[in-house]
Design a protein around this motif. Structure first.
Motif, PDB file in Angstrom:
ATOM      1  N   ARG A   1       0.338  12.927  12.618  1.00 35.51           N
ATOM      2  CA  ARG A   1       0.687  13.625  11.692  1.00 35.51           C
ATOM      3  C   ARG A   1       2.064  13.217  10.879  1.00 35.51           C
ATOM      4  O   ARG A   1       2.523  13.597   9.917  1.00 35.51           O
ATOM      5  N   GLY A   2       2.834  12.413  11.621  1.00 30.24           N
ATOM      6  CA  GLY A   2       4.117  11.711  11.182  1.00 30.24           C
ATOM      7  C   GLY A   2       4.099  10.569  10.235  1.00 30.24           C
ATOM      8  O   GLY A   2       5.006  10.156   9.883  1.00 30.24           O
ATOM      9  N   ASP A   3       2.834   9.990  10.184  1.00 31.94           N
ATOM     10  CA  ASP A   3       2.638   8.854   9.192  1.00 31.94           C
ATOM     11  C   ASP A   3       2.196   9.287   7.721  1.00 31.94           C
ATOM     12  O   ASP A   3       1.026   9.749   7.762  1.00 31.94           O
ATOM     13  N   HIS A   4       3.141   8.999   6.812  1.00 30.95           N
ATOM     14  CA  HIS A   4       2.947   9.359   5.440  1.00 30.95           C
ATOM     15  C   HIS A   4       2.683   8.236   4.298  1.00 30.95           C
ATOM     16  O   HIS A   4       2.472   7.106   4.801  1.00 30.95           O
ATOM     17  N   GLN A   5       2.742   8.709   3.133  1.00 34.16           N
ATOM     18  CA  GLN A   5       2.880   7.541   2.266  1.00 34.16           C
ATOM     19  C   GLN A   5       3.493   7.927   1.005  1.00 34.16           C
ATOM     20  O   GLN A   5       3.967   9.139   0.601  1.00 34.16           O
ATOM     21  N   VAL A   6       3.839   6.663   0.206  1.00 35.72           N
ATOM     22  CA  VAL A   6       4.575   7.070  -1.089  1.00 35.72           C
ATOM     23  C   VAL A   6       3.587   6.021  -2.075  1.00 35.72           C
ATOM     24  O   VAL A   6       2.848   4.870  -1.785  1.00 35.72           O
TER      25      VAL A   6
ATOM     26  N   ALA B   1       0.864  -1.324  -0.097  1.00 38.06           N
ATOM     27  CA  ALA B   1       0.147   0.101   0.151  1.00 38.06           C
ATOM     28  C   ALA B   1       0.751   1.069  -0.044  1.00 38.06           C
ATOM     29  O   ALA B   1       0.323   2.312  -0.421  1.00 38.06           O
ATOM     30  N   GLY B   2       2.063   1.248   0.528  1.00 33.83           N
ATOM     31  CA  GLY B   2       3.038   2.391   0.449  1.00 33.83           C
ATOM     32  C   GLY B   2       2.727   3.213   1.704  1.00 33.83           C
ATOM     33  O   GLY B   2       3.464   4.368   1.595  1.00 33.83           O
ATOM     34  N   MET B   3       2.363   2.804   2.655  1.00 34.10           N
ATOM     35  CA  MET B   3       2.347   3.414   4.004  1.00 34.10           C
ATOM     36  C   MET B   3       3.608   3.862   4.713  1.00 34.10           C
ATOM     37  O   MET B   3       4.692   2.900   4.336  1.00 34.10           O
ATOM     38  N   LEU B   4       4.016   4.905   4.948  1.00 29.44           N
ATOM     39  CA  LEU B   4       5.075   5.186   5.836  1.00 29.44           C
ATOM     40  C   LEU B   4       4.654   5.306   7.170  1.00 29.44           C
ATOM     41  O   LEU B   4       4.582   6.639   7.397  1.00 29.44           O
TER      42      LEU B   4
END
Ligand SMILES: Cc1cc2nc3c(=O)[nH]c(=O)nc-3n(C[C@H](O)[C@H](O)[C@H](O)COP(=O)(O)OP(=O)(O)OC[C@H]3O[C@@H](n4cnc5c(N)ncnc54)[C@H](O)[C@@H]3O)c2cc1C
Length: 379
Positions: A155-160, A53-56
């Motif tokens: 806020r610190g959990d992002h995605q690519v 899924a690309g979750m960071l």
């Protein structure tokens, strides 16, 4: 994807077995340091990185009993902005790295209390989490189910966009002068101080160092089988890709639905990635109706408007799991073969820090990331 085929006779500093996210990130780092690099990979659409899924998401991935691993994930996330800008520069293309936040929600009372317990754990680890009440959640994400009463905001959990990422890494490897061999690796070995890879159709490849990054298949490889390393096993996950004209939600949503986990990751172009199951079924990647049904059922409880989206794809992939859930990144017997695998649920997130650790092993230097890795492996 761009490809630059390897010439017949050439010597390499680093030969990478496996061109998933770990192999390619390692190749990118090694090329950036001026090394001569070849990557051997038959079909990257078979990788877990293609399915993912690309979750960071170091915070919302924090689990009880995995506190040391969470510290490694947080350090991994901290590497992402610099990694993304270096990769974009080398590849000349973007890959959907977005710093939009993540919310966690629970559907029933037991789910909400479990989300609160996880928030307590995350706060105890120093992770910044805030709480949204029902009105704030509705104001931020009006299309989420009105029955959701509260949310935790990371806020610190992002995605690519993981597929675009693989494309950009391949482009960067080519533009930095690296080579690809489209072939299957049959074995790895040490020939004195030199590493050797036997391929199915292109003979052998020699290099000063060999990096084995075959994901869930690493432990099957002759030369790795029998080495004193943690066993890596496949953990199957189903993922769905849906598509609409525009995004229904702006943030990634992780939900507990009557005890089951589901996540929804919105892409900027209107696509929505829904995942993921977690199944111990060996190397089976069959997409099954029951798992697809369950994922859709749970996702539409959280985001009812999802019913109108086109279902583009249902796919299953294999996470490389170890007993500690931490990756294995080490040399075998102080020889020329380095293994980089076992990233389980977080290989996309951990790709930059893994490349940093492999570079430290290649050059015999130290990095604090190695200490974080050792602690995570011990947890
Ligand atoms: C359903 C699902 C959802 C996920 N979601 C996320 C997420 O949101 N965020 C995140 O950080 N991580 C996520 N992951 C985990 C992540 O995808 C993996 O941890 C990561 O892909 C591991 O990278 P890797 O390069 O080790 O393995 P892979 O990505 O699997 O790559 C291994 C490569 O080795 C190649 N290979 C295998 N055998 C051979 C051989 N004999 N010769 C040559 N090449 C070979 C394969 O073709 C493949 O390309 C998810 C995984 C799954 C399955």
């Amino acid at each position: 994807m761009l490809t630059s085929a390897a010439p017949k006779a050439r010597s390499y500093d680093v030969a990478v077995a496996g061109g998933g996210v770990i192999g390619l990130s390692t190749a990118f780092a090694a090329l950036s340091s001026g090394r001569r690099v070849v990557v051997i990979e038959p079909d990257a659409t078979k990788s877990a990185a293609w399915v993912a899924a690309g979750m960071l998401a170091p915070a919302s991935e924090a689990h009880f009993g995995e506190e040391a691993l969470t510290r490694l994930l947080l350090a991994g996330a901290a590497r992402w902005p610099d990694f993304a800008s270096a990769l974009e520069g080398a590849a000349g293309e973007t890959f959907g790295f977005r710093t939009t936040p993540t919310v966690a929600v629970g559907v029933d009372a037991a789910d909400r209390s479990e989300v609160r317990r996880l928030v307590d754990l995350q706060q105890s680890l120093g992770i910044e989490v805030s709480t949204l009440d029902r009105a704030s959640l509705r104001a931020q994400e009006p299309l989420l189910a009105g029955s959701l009463l509260e949310a935790a905001l990371f806020r610190g959990d992002h995605q690519v966009d993981n597929r675009a990422l693989l494309g950009a890494l391949r482009s960067a490897v080519v533009s930095l002068g690296g080579f690809f061999i489209d072939d299957v690796v049959c074995s790895v070995s040490a020939s004195g101080a030199i590493g050797k890879i036997e391929t199915a159709q292109n003979g052998s490849v020699e290099a000063i160092d060999v990096v084995v990054a075959l994901g869930a298949r690493t432990s099957q490889l002759p030369g790795i089988t029998g080495a004193d390393l943690p066993i890596v096993r496949p953990v199957k996950g189903h993922v769905l890709r849906l598509r609409g004209a525009e995004p229904l939600i702006d943030v990634t949503v992780r939900a507990l639905v009557h005890g089951r986990s589901v996540y929804l990751v919105p892409r900027a172009d209107g696509r929505l990635v829904v995942g993921a199951t977690s199944e111990e079924r060996g190397f089976d990647t069959t997409v099954t109706a029951g798992e697809v049904h369950q994922l859709l059922d749970d996702a539409r409880i959280v985001l009812p408007g999802l019913d109108e989206l086109e279902l583009e794809e249902a796919i299953a992939g294999l996470r490389p799991g170890t007993t500690s859930n931490a990756p294995v990144i080490q040399r075998i017997d102080d020889g020329p073969v380095i293994v980089a695998t076992g990233h389980f649920r977080n290989g996309i997130l951990l790709a930059p820090i893994t490349a940093e650790i492999v570079m430290a092993l290649l050059s015999g230097t130290s990095t604090t990331a190695l200490d974080l890795l050792a602690a995570a492996q011990g947890s």
